[in-house]
Design an enzyme around this catalytic site. Structure first.
Site, short mmCIF file in Angstrom:
data_model
loop_
_atom_site.label_atom_id
_atom_site.label_comp_id
_atom_site.label_asym_id
_atom_site.label_seq_id
_atom_site.Cartn_x
_atom_site.Cartn_y
_atom_site.Cartn_z
N GLU A 129 0.80 -1.24 0.00
CA GLU A 129 0.00 0.00 0.00
C GLU A 129 0.83 1.28 0.00
O GLU A 129 0.54 2.21 0.74
CB GLU A 129 -0.97 -0.01 1.19
CG GLU A 129 -1.89 -1.21 1.19
CD GLU A 129 -2.84 -1.26 2.39
OE1 GLU A 129 -2.72 -0.42 3.28
OE2 GLU A 129 -3.71 -2.15 2.40
N ASN A 170 2.21 -5.12 -3.20
CA ASN A 170 0.83 -5.49 -2.90
C ASN A 170 -0.01 -4.25 -2.60
O ASN A 170 0.43 -3.35 -1.87
CB ASN A 170 0.85 -6.41 -1.66
CG ASN A 170 -0.47 -7.10 -1.38
OD1 ASN A 170 -1.05 -7.72 -2.28
ND2 ASN A 170 -0.94 -7.00 -0.15
N HIS A 206 -10.04 -6.60 -1.91
CA HIS A 206 -11.08 -6.40 -0.88
C HIS A 206 -12.25 -5.72 -1.60
O HIS A 206 -12.30 -4.49 -1.68
CB HIS A 206 -10.56 -5.53 0.26
CG HIS A 206 -9.52 -6.22 1.09
ND1 HIS A 206 -9.80 -7.36 1.82
CD2 HIS A 206 -8.21 -5.95 1.28
CE1 HIS A 206 -8.70 -7.75 2.45
NE2 HIS A 206 -7.72 -6.92 2.13
N GLU A 236 -5.80 -11.00 -1.07
CA GLU A 236 -6.61 -10.79 0.15
C GLU A 236 -8.10 -10.76 -0.17
O GLU A 236 -8.85 -9.93 0.35
CB GLU A 236 -6.20 -9.46 0.83
CG GLU A 236 -4.71 -9.34 1.10
CD GLU A 236 -4.32 -8.09 1.88
OE1 GLU A 236 -5.20 -7.41 2.43
OE2 GLU A 236 -3.11 -7.80 1.91
N ASP A 238 -11.88 -10.72 -0.41
CA ASP A 238 -13.20 -10.90 0.19
C ASP A 238 -14.16 -10.03 -0.61
O ASP A 238 -13.76 -9.05 -1.22
CB ASP A 238 -13.26 -10.61 1.70
CG ASP A 238 -12.43 -9.44 2.19
OD1 ASP A 238 -12.31 -8.45 1.45
OD2 ASP A 238 -11.90 -9.51 3.32
#
Ligand code: XIL
Length: 319
Positions: A129, A170, A206, A236, A238
């Protein structure tokens, strides 16, 4: 059929992030983790705050337990994460630093952690990030004190500590082509031009069911990453649902998961597909996104959801 078998058949391991707490407490949690997932990552245990709470003092217990679990079950490991602006220890955020001292502290941190798990962690999220929501370099303590070169330094330190590990940049919000994805690709291209050991881009994914990315934009972006010669991993995943959760929303979620997985298979350079947790009973979503829940493949009672079945569904034609 399990997700694990699917991952082996397709060469794209399906993984899950693991938090040490539920791993110890709940038998169903680790049964699903061992049976269904071919790859594991630590949700928190390898972040700098948890693992390196004081200068030269390390707390490896949780990370070691997760690495040992993965080894016992023949699962691959992703390491998460070496350089981030969140979950930093107080000695970093409250320290008095100049460029050289912070650069040395970061190098020691990376070297110690990567060496410890050398040969057991196939891929590391080296920098996490570093691009903000305006697609600009995030003004973290690392950048403010060390300067923009901290990114290159981090990759070089990680590579020296384990030359066989694949090293990833990432980030979130860069699944589809757009301003943020452009900025990340520019960053990656610059690193590659300077010979920095960067091997792939991690797309956190996400996602929110009511703000899904445009799938054609995701396809374009995966192609651009491939054109740089880089791998891509979904790191990651979801797909959070705005409450109330309904059968129709669960079906739409399943479709989104399947589409992303299809794009990953189609891309050719996509080498992992990791969800951010084992099931909805142990997910960061309700704590971080008010009014949302149910982002994962297993429900609160550890039952497989439509999204799980969609991944395993009958052979697919590419869309
Ligand atoms: C989250 C964890 O899931 C939470 O348990 C923790 O409190 C905060 O961090 N992007 C990342 C992950 O790279 O490390 C974050 O994980 C979620 C967003």
């Amino acid at each position: 059929m399990t997700l694990r078998a699917l991952g082996e058949a397709e060469g794209i391991p399906v993984g899950a992030a693991v938090a040490a707490g539920p791993l110890q407490a709940n038998a169903r949690y680790w049964r699903i983790l061992g049976r269904e997932f071919g790859m594991v990552t630590c949700e928190n245990a390898m972040k700098m705050g948890p693992v390196h709470p004081a200068p030269g003092r390390w707390a490896f217990r949780d990370a070691d337990a997760i690495v040992a679990f993965a080894a016992r079950h023949g699962q691959g490991m992703r390491g998460h994460t070496l350089v981030w602006h969140n979950q930093l220890p107080r000695w970093i955020t409250g320290g008095r630093w100049i460029r050289t001292t912070l650069a040395r502290a970061l190098d020691r941190h990376i070297t110690t952690l990567v060496r410890r798990y050398r040969g057991r962690i196939g891929a590391w999220d080296v920098v996490n990030e570093a691009v903000d929501d305006h697609a600009r370099p995030r003004p973290t303590i690392w950048r403010r004190v060390i300067g923009p070169g901290y990114i290159e330094q981090a990759f070089r330190s990680a590579h020296a500590a384990d030359p066989d590990a694949l090293l990833f940049y990432n980030d979130y919000g860069a699944e589809a082509a757009g301003r943020k994805a452009d900025a990340i690709l520019r960053l990656a291209a610059g690193l590659l031009r300077r010979g920095v050991p960067l091997h792939g881009i991690g797309l956190q994914a996400h996602l929110a069911l009511d703000h899904l990315p445009r799938w054609d934009g995701v396809r374009t972006n995966l192609r651009r990453i491939r054109d740089l010669g880089l791998q891509v991993q979904v790191t990651e995943l979801d797909v959070r649902i705005r409450l109330p959760v309904t059968p129709a929303k669960l079906r739409a979620q399943a479709d989104a998961v399947r589409r992303l997985h299809d794009l990953c298979r189609e891309a050719g350079n996509c080498t992992a597909f990791v969800t951010w947790g084992v099931g909805d009973a142990a997910s960061w979503v309700p704590g971080f996104f008010k009014g949302y829940d149910a982002g994962l493949l297993f429900d609160r009672a550890w039952r497989a959801k439509p999204a799980y079945r969609a991944l395993l569904g009958p052979p697919r034609r590419m869309r």
